[in-house]
Design a protein around this motif. Structure first.
Motif, PDB file in Angstrom:
ATOM      1  N   ALA A 127     -26.553   2.653  16.060  1.00  0.00           N
ATOM      2  CA  ALA A 127     -26.161   2.724  17.470  1.00  0.00           C
ATOM      3  C   ALA A 127     -25.991   1.332  18.054  1.00  0.00           C
ATOM      4  O   ALA A 127     -25.097   1.102  18.887  1.00  0.00           O
ATOM      5  CB  ALA A 127     -27.199   3.518  18.256  1.00  0.00           C
ATOM      6  N   HIS A 131     -21.925   2.581  17.081  1.00  0.00           N
ATOM      7  CA  HIS A 131     -21.576   3.909  16.576  1.00  0.00           C
ATOM      8  C   HIS A 131     -22.116   4.995  17.508  1.00  0.00           C
ATOM      9  O   HIS A 131     -23.286   4.971  17.896  1.00  0.00           O
ATOM     10  CB  HIS A 131     -22.124   4.100  15.165  1.00  0.00           C
ATOM     11  CG  HIS A 131     -21.473   3.208  14.157  1.00  0.00           C
ATOM     12  ND1 HIS A 131     -20.252   3.484  13.598  1.00  0.00           N
ATOM     13  CD2 HIS A 131     -21.886   2.011  13.630  1.00  0.00           C
ATOM     14  CE1 HIS A 131     -19.927   2.514  12.753  1.00  0.00           C
ATOM     15  NE2 HIS A 131     -20.901   1.608  12.750  1.00  0.00           N
ATOM     16  N   ARG A 132     -21.246   5.957  17.838  1.00  0.00           N
ATOM     17  CA  ARG A 132     -21.639   7.075  18.701  1.00  0.00           C
ATOM     18  C   ARG A 132     -21.455   8.423  18.008  1.00  0.00           C
ATOM     19  O   ARG A 132     -21.780   9.461  18.575  1.00  0.00           O
ATOM     20  CB  ARG A 132     -20.836   7.026  20.010  1.00  0.00           C
ATOM     21  CG  ARG A 132     -21.217   5.830  20.898  1.00  0.00           C
ATOM     22  CD  ARG A 132     -22.688   5.912  21.300  1.00  0.00           C
ATOM     23  NE  ARG A 132     -23.132   4.757  22.083  1.00  0.00           N
ATOM     24  CZ  ARG A 132     -23.723   3.681  21.570  1.00  0.00           C
ATOM     25  NH1 ARG A 132     -23.959   3.602  20.264  1.00  0.00           N
ATOM     26  NH2 ARG A 132     -24.087   2.695  22.348  1.00  0.00           N
ATOM     27  N   ARG A 133     -20.919   8.415  16.812  1.00  0.00           N
ATOM     28  CA  ARG A 133     -20.858   9.621  15.977  1.00  0.00           C
ATOM     29  C   ARG A 133     -21.507   9.263  14.648  1.00  0.00           C
ATOM     30  O   ARG A 133     -20.925   8.539  13.829  1.00  0.00           O
ATOM     31  CB  ARG A 133     -19.417  10.103  15.780  1.00  0.00           C
ATOM     32  CG  ARG A 133     -18.730  10.523  17.070  1.00  0.00           C
ATOM     33  CD  ARG A 133     -17.472  11.361  16.807  1.00  0.00           C
ATOM     34  NE  ARG A 133     -16.511  10.687  15.946  1.00  0.00           N
ATOM     35  CZ  ARG A 133     -15.573   9.837  16.377  1.00  0.00           C
ATOM     36  NH1 ARG A 133     -15.496   9.537  17.666  1.00  0.00           N
ATOM     37  NH2 ARG A 133     -14.723   9.295  15.535  1.00  0.00           N
ATOM     38  N   ILE A 134     -22.712   9.746  14.467  1.00  0.00           N
ATOM     39  CA  ILE A 134     -23.526   9.337  13.317  1.00  0.00           C
ATOM     40  C   ILE A 134     -23.818  10.552  12.447  1.00  0.00           C
ATOM     41  O   ILE A 134     -24.343  11.570  12.918  1.00  0.00           O
ATOM     42  CB  ILE A 134     -24.848   8.692  13.784  1.00  0.00           C
ATOM     43  CG1 ILE A 134     -24.550   7.445  14.632  1.00  0.00           C
ATOM     44  CG2 ILE A 134     -25.722   8.326  12.582  1.00  0.00           C
ATOM     45  CD1 ILE A 134     -25.784   6.833  15.269  1.00  0.00           C
ATOM     46  N   VAL A 157     -30.856  10.026  18.011  1.00  0.00           N
ATOM     47  CA  VAL A 157     -29.442  10.148  18.358  1.00  0.00           C
ATOM     48  C   VAL A 157     -29.291  10.456  19.846  1.00  0.00           C
ATOM     49  O   VAL A 157     -28.453   9.877  20.544  1.00  0.00           O
ATOM     50  CB  VAL A 157     -28.768  11.232  17.488  1.00  0.00           C
ATOM     51  CG1 VAL A 157     -27.412  11.610  18.054  1.00  0.00           C
ATOM     52  CG2 VAL A 157     -28.609  10.733  16.054  1.00  0.00           C
ATOM     53  N   ALA A 162     -25.701   9.267  21.540  1.00  0.00           N
ATOM     54  CA  ALA A 162     -24.739   9.487  20.460  1.00  0.00           C
ATOM     55  C   ALA A 162     -24.708  10.959  20.069  1.00  0.00           C
ATOM     56  O   ALA A 162     -25.472  11.779  20.587  1.00  0.00           O
ATOM     57  CB  ALA A 162     -25.094   8.616  19.248  1.00  0.00           C
ATOM     58  N   ARG A 288     -15.233   4.448  19.537  1.00  0.00           N
ATOM     59  CA  ARG A 288     -16.580   4.344  20.082  1.00  0.00           C
ATOM     60  C   ARG A 288     -16.809   5.371  21.185  1.00  0.00           C
ATOM     61  O   ARG A 288     -15.863   5.769  21.857  1.00  0.00           O
ATOM     62  CB  ARG A 288     -16.822   2.925  20.618  1.00  0.00           C
ATOM     63  CG  ARG A 288     -16.587   1.856  19.552  1.00  0.00           C
ATOM     64  CD  ARG A 288     -16.972   0.487  20.052  1.00  0.00           C
ATOM     65  NE  ARG A 288     -16.553  -0.533  19.083  1.00  0.00           N
ATOM     66  CZ  ARG A 288     -16.930  -1.777  19.108  1.00  0.00           C
ATOM     67  NH1 ARG A 288     -17.738  -2.195  20.032  1.00  0.00           N
ATOM     68  NH2 ARG A 288     -16.515  -2.649  18.216  1.00  0.00           N
TER      69      ARG A 288
END
Length: 288
Positions: A127, A131-134, A157, A162, A288
Motif C-alpha cells: 500500500a 497499490h490499491r488492488r492487492i 487492506v 485498498a 491506482r
C-alpha cells in the motif's frame, strides 16, 4: 535459554512433514528450518529424524511407532490445524511435543511466530508503494497460520483503503500458477500479489510473463520467506523475510529443554521485515 549439555547428549528429535505438492517435494522453508535445527542439535550432541508423511493420520501412526521403538525423545508438530489431534496423541504417548506456530497456553511447549504482524507488514509495504488492488495467494485455510494471516490481510487492506482479493493455494508451484491466473483474469486484476511461500510466487512470476506482463512495471510480486530460489529468480523477488535458520535453532533449543524436564513455556521468535528487490514497484499510472 540454556540447555544442560550432559542431558542433551544423544537426544534424538523427530519431525514429520507433509510434502508441498504431488511430487513429494518439501518447501524450502523446511530446508532452512532443518539446517538451523541440525546446527543447534549437533552442538549439543543431539540429532533430528525427518520423515515425510501423506497426511495427519499417517503422522500420528509415525509418532506411535517412534514412541514404541524409542526412536525419538521429542517431536516438532508443525502446520497446526483446528482441533489438531497430534498434541493429544503425543501426550497419550508420553512424547514431549513442541508446537511450531501454536497458540500460547499454559503447560504447552510453543514456538510462536507472529503471522498477524507479518501480513500487516506485507500489506502496508504494498500500500505504501501506492497499490490499491492487492491479491493474496494463500496456503490452505485449514492451517492456523493461514487463518491468522487471513484476518490480518482483511484488516490491513481495509485500513489502507485498498481492495483485497484472495485465492487459496496448496504451497505447490502448480497452484501458484493457477491461482495467479485466476487473479489476473478478474475484471479489475490486482496490481500486486503477495504469496504465502517462496514456491508459488515463482510460478506466479512465470504466469505473468507468459501473459506479457512486466514485473514489476505491470505487476508487483511479494514472496513469503527468503530463500535462494527467490534471490536468483528474474527479477529477484521481494520478500516478507524472517530468519528461518534462526527459527530452526530456537526450535531445537526448546526441544532440548522439553526433553530435559524444564517447565513448558512459549518462546516468541524475532519479527519480520520486507526485503525489497526487483519484483515490487509502484503500480502502473492510471491503476491506482
Amino acid at each position: 535459554m540454556t540447555v544442560n549439555p550432559a542431558r542433551a547428549q544423544g537426544v534424538r528429535v523427530g519431525l514429520a512433514l507433509l510434502p508441498a505438492d504431488d511430487d513429494g517435494a518439501l518447501e524450502p522453508f523446511y530446508a532452512d528450518l532443518l539446517a538451523g535445527m541440525e546446527e543447534e542439535l549437533d552442538a549439543h550432541g543431539a540429532s533430528v529424524f525427518v520423515h515425510v508423511v501423506p497426511d495427519l493420520d499417517a503422522e500420528i501412526v509415525a509418532y506411535r511407532r517412534w514412541a514404541a521403538e524409542g526412536l525419538v525423545d521429542a517431536v516438532v508438530v508443525s502446520d497446526l490445524v483446528a482441533d489438531d489431534p497430534r498434541e493429544q496423541a503425543c501426550a497419550d504417548l508420553g512424547l514431549p511435543a513442541v508446537l511450531l506456530g501454536g497458540e500460547p497456553r499454559a503447560g504447552r511447549w510453543v514456538v510462536d511466530y507472529d503471522n498477524v504482524t507479518a501480513m500487516r507488514t506485507a500489506v502496508e509495504f504494498l500500500a505504501g508503494l501506492g497499490h490499491r488492488r492487492i491479491g493474496w495467494v494463500s496456503g490452505p485455510q485449514q492451517y492456523r497460520h493461514t487463518r491468522d494471516r487471513d484476518a490480518a490481510f482483511t484488516a490491513a487492506v481495509a485500513a489502507a483503503g485498498a481492495v483485497g482479493v484472495r485465492r487459496e493455494g496448496d504451497y505447490g508451484e502448480a497452484s501458484g500458477a493457477a491461482r495467479t491466473a485466476e487473479l489476473l483474469d478478474l475484471p479489475e486484476p490486482p496490481t500486486a500479489i503477495v504469496y504465502d511461500n517462496d514456491l508459488m510466487p515463482l510460478a506466479g512470476l512465470r504466469e505473468a510473463t507468459r501473459r506479457g506482463l512486466r514485473v514489476p512495471a505491470d505487476l508487483s510480486v511479494l514472496a513469503w520467506d527468503d530463500s535462494a530460489n527467490v534471490r536468483i529468480s528474474h527479477p529477484p523477488l521481494s520478500v516478507v523475510s524472517r530468519d528461518v535458520h534462526e527459527l530452526g535453532a530456537l526450535t531445537a533449543t526448546v526441544l532440548l529443554r522439553a526433553v530435559t524436564g524444564a517447565e513448558p513455556t512459549t518462546t516468541r521468535t524475532p519479527g519480520v521485515r520486507v526485503v525489497a528487490r526487483g519484483s515490487t514497484a509502484p503500480p502502473p499510472v492510471g491503476s491506482r
